[in-house]
Design a protein around this motif. Sequence first.
Motif, PDB file in Angstrom:
ATOM      1  N   TYR A 154       0.837  -1.204   0.000  1.00  9.60           N
ATOM      2  CA  TYR A 154       0.000   0.000   0.000  1.00  9.60           C
ATOM      3  C   TYR A 154       0.870   1.252   0.000  1.00  9.60           C
ATOM      4  O   TYR A 154       0.638   2.195  -0.736  1.00  9.60           O
ATOM      5  CB  TYR A 154      -0.941   0.004   1.207  1.00  9.60           C
ATOM      6  CG  TYR A 154      -1.607   1.339   1.380  1.00  9.60           C
ATOM      7  CD1 TYR A 154      -2.636   1.719   0.525  1.00  9.60           C
ATOM      8  CD2 TYR A 154      -1.179   2.239   2.337  1.00  9.60           C
ATOM      9  CE1 TYR A 154      -3.220   2.948   0.639  1.00  9.60           C
ATOM     10  CE2 TYR A 154      -1.754   3.473   2.456  1.00  9.60           C
ATOM     11  CZ  TYR A 154      -2.777   3.829   1.608  1.00  9.60           C
ATOM     12  OH  TYR A 154      -3.350   5.051   1.699  1.00  9.60           O
ATOM     13  N   ILE A 184      -5.779  -5.383  -2.182  1.00  8.35           N
ATOM     14  CA  ILE A 184      -6.416  -4.455  -1.244  1.00  8.35           C
ATOM     15  C   ILE A 184      -6.275  -3.033  -1.761  1.00  8.35           C
ATOM     16  O   ILE A 184      -7.193  -2.227  -1.701  1.00  8.35           O
ATOM     17  CB  ILE A 184      -5.770  -4.577   0.150  1.00  8.35           C
ATOM     18  CG1 ILE A 184      -5.966  -5.978   0.701  1.00  8.35           C
ATOM     19  CG2 ILE A 184      -6.346  -3.563   1.106  1.00  8.35           C
ATOM     20  CD1 ILE A 184      -5.216  -6.212   1.974  1.00  8.35           C
ATOM     21  N   ARG A 197      -9.456  -0.561  -2.534  1.00  6.87           N
ATOM     22  CA  ARG A 197      -9.694   0.474  -1.537  1.00  6.87           C
ATOM     23  C   ARG A 197     -10.708   1.506  -2.032  1.00  6.87           C
ATOM     24  O   ARG A 197     -11.615   1.908  -1.306  1.00  6.87           O
ATOM     25  CB  ARG A 197      -8.377   1.157  -1.229  1.00  6.87           C
ATOM     26  CG  ARG A 197      -8.307   1.924   0.022  1.00  6.87           C
ATOM     27  CD  ARG A 197      -6.866   2.225   0.295  1.00  6.87           C
ATOM     28  NE  ARG A 197      -6.253   2.878  -0.846  1.00  6.87           N
ATOM     29  CZ  ARG A 197      -6.240   4.186  -0.999  1.00  6.87           C
ATOM     30  NH1 ARG A 197      -6.786   4.965  -0.101  1.00  6.87           N
ATOM     31  NH2 ARG A 197      -5.659   4.734  -2.049  1.00  6.87           N
ATOM     32  N   LEU A 206     -14.938   0.720  -2.395  1.00 13.33           N
ATOM     33  CA  LEU A 206     -15.997   0.826  -1.391  1.00 13.33           C
ATOM     34  C   LEU A 206     -16.715   2.164  -1.502  1.00 13.33           C
ATOM     35  O   LEU A 206     -17.825   2.316  -1.012  1.00 13.33           O
ATOM     36  CB  LEU A 206     -15.407   0.665   0.017  1.00 13.33           C
ATOM     37  CG  LEU A 206     -15.102  -0.756   0.451  1.00 13.33           C
ATOM     38  CD1 LEU A 206     -14.644  -0.762   1.879  1.00 13.33           C
ATOM     39  CD2 LEU A 206     -16.315  -1.643   0.305  1.00 13.33           C
ATOM     40  N   ALA A 207     -16.055   3.130  -2.122  1.00 14.58           N
ATOM     41  CA  ALA A 207     -16.682   4.446  -2.240  1.00 14.58           C
ATOM     42  C   ALA A 207     -17.688   4.475  -3.390  1.00 14.58           C
ATOM     43  O   ALA A 207     -18.429   5.436  -3.530  1.00 14.58           O
ATOM     44  CB  ALA A 207     -15.603   5.504  -2.459  1.00 14.58           C
ATOM     45  N   ARG A 208     -17.700   3.419  -4.216  1.00 10.20           N
ATOM     46  CA  ARG A 208     -18.629   3.415  -5.353  1.00 10.20           C
ATOM     47  C   ARG A 208     -20.044   3.150  -4.870  1.00 10.20           C
ATOM     48  O   ARG A 208     -20.271   2.666  -3.774  1.00 10.20           O
ATOM     49  CB  ARG A 208     -18.219   2.334  -6.353  1.00 10.20           C
ATOM     50  CG  ARG A 208     -16.871   2.541  -6.937  1.00 10.20           C
ATOM     51  CD  ARG A 208     -16.559   1.387  -7.831  1.00 10.20           C
ATOM     52  NE  ARG A 208     -17.349   1.476  -9.050  1.00 10.20           N
ATOM     53  CZ  ARG A 208     -16.883   1.942 -10.193  1.00 10.20           C
ATOM     54  NH1 ARG A 208     -15.651   2.355 -10.266  1.00 10.20           N
ATOM     55  NH2 ARG A 208     -17.649   1.994 -11.259  1.00 10.20           N
ATOM     56  N   VAL A 253     -21.842  -0.590  -3.786  1.00  9.13           N
ATOM     57  CA  VAL A 253     -20.502  -0.927  -3.323  1.00  9.13           C
ATOM     58  C   VAL A 253     -19.946  -2.135  -4.065  1.00  9.13           C
ATOM     59  O   VAL A 253     -20.640  -3.121  -4.270  1.00  9.13           O
ATOM     60  CB  VAL A 253     -20.553  -1.211  -1.822  1.00  9.13           C
ATOM     61  CG1 VAL A 253     -19.221  -1.719  -1.339  1.00  9.13           C
ATOM     62  CG2 VAL A 253     -20.961   0.021  -1.079  1.00  9.13           C
ATOM     63  N   LEU A 296     -12.303  -6.939  -2.053  1.00 11.31           N
ATOM     64  CA  LEU A 296     -11.822  -6.751  -0.689  1.00 11.31           C
ATOM     65  C   LEU A 296     -12.202  -7.943   0.181  1.00 11.31           C
ATOM     66  O   LEU A 296     -11.383  -8.449   0.958  1.00 11.31           O
ATOM     67  CB  LEU A 296     -12.438  -5.472  -0.135  1.00 11.31           C
ATOM     68  CG  LEU A 296     -11.675  -4.869   1.030  1.00 11.31           C
ATOM     69  CD1 LEU A 296     -10.325  -4.406   0.580  1.00 11.31           C
ATOM     70  CD2 LEU A 296     -12.458  -3.722   1.617  1.00 11.31           C
ATOM     71  N   ALA A 307      -9.908 -10.964  -0.648  1.00  5.90           N
ATOM     72  CA  ALA A 307      -8.580 -10.789  -0.075  1.00  5.90           C
ATOM     73  C   ALA A 307      -8.640 -10.981   1.437  1.00  5.90           C
ATOM     74  O   ALA A 307      -7.783 -11.636   2.038  1.00  5.90           O
ATOM     75  CB  ALA A 307      -8.038  -9.398  -0.408  1.00  5.90           C
ATOM     76  N   PHE A 308      -9.693 -10.420   2.056  1.00  6.91           N
ATOM     77  CA  PHE A 308      -9.861 -10.533   3.508  1.00  6.91           C
ATOM     78  C   PHE A 308      -9.950 -11.999   3.929  1.00  6.91           C
ATOM     79  O   PHE A 308      -9.226 -12.448   4.813  1.00  6.91           O
ATOM     80  CB  PHE A 308     -11.120  -9.773   3.915  1.00  6.91           C
ATOM     81  CG  PHE A 308     -11.487  -9.911   5.352  1.00  6.91           C
ATOM     82  CD1 PHE A 308     -10.797  -9.190   6.313  1.00  6.91           C
ATOM     83  CD2 PHE A 308     -12.508 -10.751   5.754  1.00  6.91           C
ATOM     84  CE1 PHE A 308     -11.123  -9.310   7.647  1.00  6.91           C
ATOM     85  CE2 PHE A 308     -12.841 -10.880   7.082  1.00  6.91           C
ATOM     86  CZ  PHE A 308     -12.139 -10.152   8.029  1.00  6.91           C
TER      87      PHE A 308
END
Lengths: 469, 325
Positions: A406, A422, A426, A429-431, A434, A439, A442-443
């Motif tokens: 990152y 990730i 990142r 999530l703002a879209r 969502v 994410l 990967a989580f």
Amino acid sequence: MNILPVPLLTDCLIFLLALAAVALAVQAARHTPSREAWRRLGQRPVAMACATILLVFAAIGFLDSLHYREQLPPGPGDQAAKAVYSSEVLSVLDALLTPLRVQTEKTYSAPFARVLFQREMLELPDGGQAWVYPRLAHGASHLPDGAAMLPDLARRLLWTPLAALLVTAAALLALAAPAARIRGGGVLDAARSILAGRSTLAWRAALLVTFLAALCIAAGVALAPFYHVLGTDKVGQDVLYLSLKSIRTGLVIGTLTTLIMLPFAIALGIAAGYLGGWVDDAIQYAYTVLNSIPSVLLIAASVLMMQVMIDSNPQWFDTAAQRSDARLLALCAILGITSWTSLCRLLRGETLKLRELDYVQAARAFGASTAAILRRHILPNVMHIVLITVVLDFSSLVLAEAVLSYVGIGVDPTTISFGTMINMARAELAREPVVWWSLASAFVFMLVLVLAANLLADAVRDAFDPRRG
Amino acid sequence: MLAYVVRRLLYAIPILLGVNLFTFVLFFGVNSPDDIARMQLGSKYANAEAITRWKAERGYDKPMFYNAERKDAARLTDTLFVDKSLRMFTFEFGRADDGHDIAREIRLRMGPSLAVALPTFLLSLTAAIVLSLLLVFFRATALDFWGVVICVALMSISSMFYIIGGQWLVSKMLMLVPISGYAGGLDMARFLGLPVLIGVVAGLGSGTRWYRTIFLEEISRDYVRTARAKGLSELAVLFRHVLKNALIPILTGVVVVIPSLFLGSLLMESFFAIPGLGSYTIDAIRGQDFAVVRSMVFIGSVMYIVGLVLTDISYTVVDPRVRLG
């Protein structure tokens, strides 16, 4: 089709690591005290379950470490004498995942979606235009409509529990047969005692995990060629493919970093502790200096310098894969430089204690050379510290990779890793709505890997640390 | 005590010299200033003339350790090593590669960094100690077992997920606070609440587990049995006796980070757009501004060594048996 094997640097080190693991296992089987410790470890169901999970991850990483280049079909003007190979470096895992790798979409699509995430202007057959969600090129493209999806899923998943059961049964038989031969009695009896949890080692937990893993893999095999099980990312790549490819990067960073730093840490730590005097002073000075630089900054500085070096010497590498691989290896080396100090200090302290013990004094009195004492009497007795450190470091290194990528000082942006996943996810999530699947994948993958490593590390520490009962 | 502190600070000089030399070799030995100039200028504009000018503007056009063109002492002092490295001992950081004054920037950005890092540090320390004492209180029960399992699970989640998840949940879904940003004065609380909360939660797992092991080691000591024999309640034993006696191992891990707090956290500051030293460092890394990274490495090392000295002093405060001499 002809192939040209391309052993990348990290691949070779991974094979070396596998050899070292085998050698360690042979050594441990001969050495009674450590055999006892391994047995204590194997008696814990959690340890066996976690070790099985890690083995599955390791198998995926290993398949992803066998690299090759495919031969291109000869062009019209080419002579047949010289074979031309594609510049794209693939791995065996890539070959197995070919449908996932090549079936890319235009952009985002949700898991199991039939249509793209974004609307597009489409030409209709009657000449008009429509603002619609276009069908995916590959995901669920074999279905006539959305209603057909559930029956299709059910039909494809029907055989997966059976396959998983078969795999587990095969594993059970493979375990029971040798046990039956050693103890006498039938194979079935041995299998029954394993399932009842009466075996010496906690095989039942390992079998349970095997079943779950086989179930997941079978479901993947059944569905992945026809659906984007975990959706697609911004450029339309399958997220399941990205997640599976990330595993190797995480494993490489978690294991090779320690592999690179171990020789230095062991040699310097033991030398400082046993020899004392100016050697001790010099080594202590070296690790105090390295230790006082905040590690993130030291890594940042080293990685920046390494980048400049790689960028100013493009002639070193034949393919882009080799360049990003060299960068990955350099990152491991840099992480190793910053992390050897703590192991070195631990080993120095333990050696200081050991050199005063009677058996070492006796060896010295018998006239054994310093090298022989270090090798025969000191080294085997500090190995538990090395093992505990290696296992404990693994999970933190996997986590560190994500953070470093990152910050921009991690792996090459073209290397698929949890960090790059990730990093790209990142902004998603703002879209609205969502985009959560990259994410989330990967989580989940990272959590399973790191959690298994952490729990195993705890068990290893309990089994090998003589101070813990 | 004063003599001890002075002596410790004198010991720090060779270590800082080592750090200084190491970073100098790293920044100037691995790649020559020419390479760096070429990279900064971009391969398109990097002709010999431009490189010479770039180096001259930023003072990189001197020999590394020995300047044969000068006389006497200047042969040794008018070099890159003295200019770019040894100068830092007087906290003269010079100018960044893009021309701004590094020392001024550091002074400006210390405040915001501290405003995030200090509350995070204090709150997570308190939370971890209280939670771990509770786990110790319920030791060898199912609560303790599952507490440890939850701690390990919390540790296994990358800090990036805490930040991204927290921003998404608190700011986007619940709309309680702004997603990111920074303001002085009373508005600060609105911006700092979320980063501090996330920082505390992210460190909770490893912190709680770490203190739990420390307290478990203490709990088998004789003084604990004596305290129980006196009829003290278990809570009083834990929070009054065990906590006090476990302070030495706690301080060992805690005090050393205090001076480094103002350096900020790279991740937090970058995700929350807080104009502190952490985001300054990240910007420098991304912009490949080596002068800034070099300065931060040096400051970080100084702070670490100060932290070590403070740790030793703190021992004498909490444990009268420790005498520094």
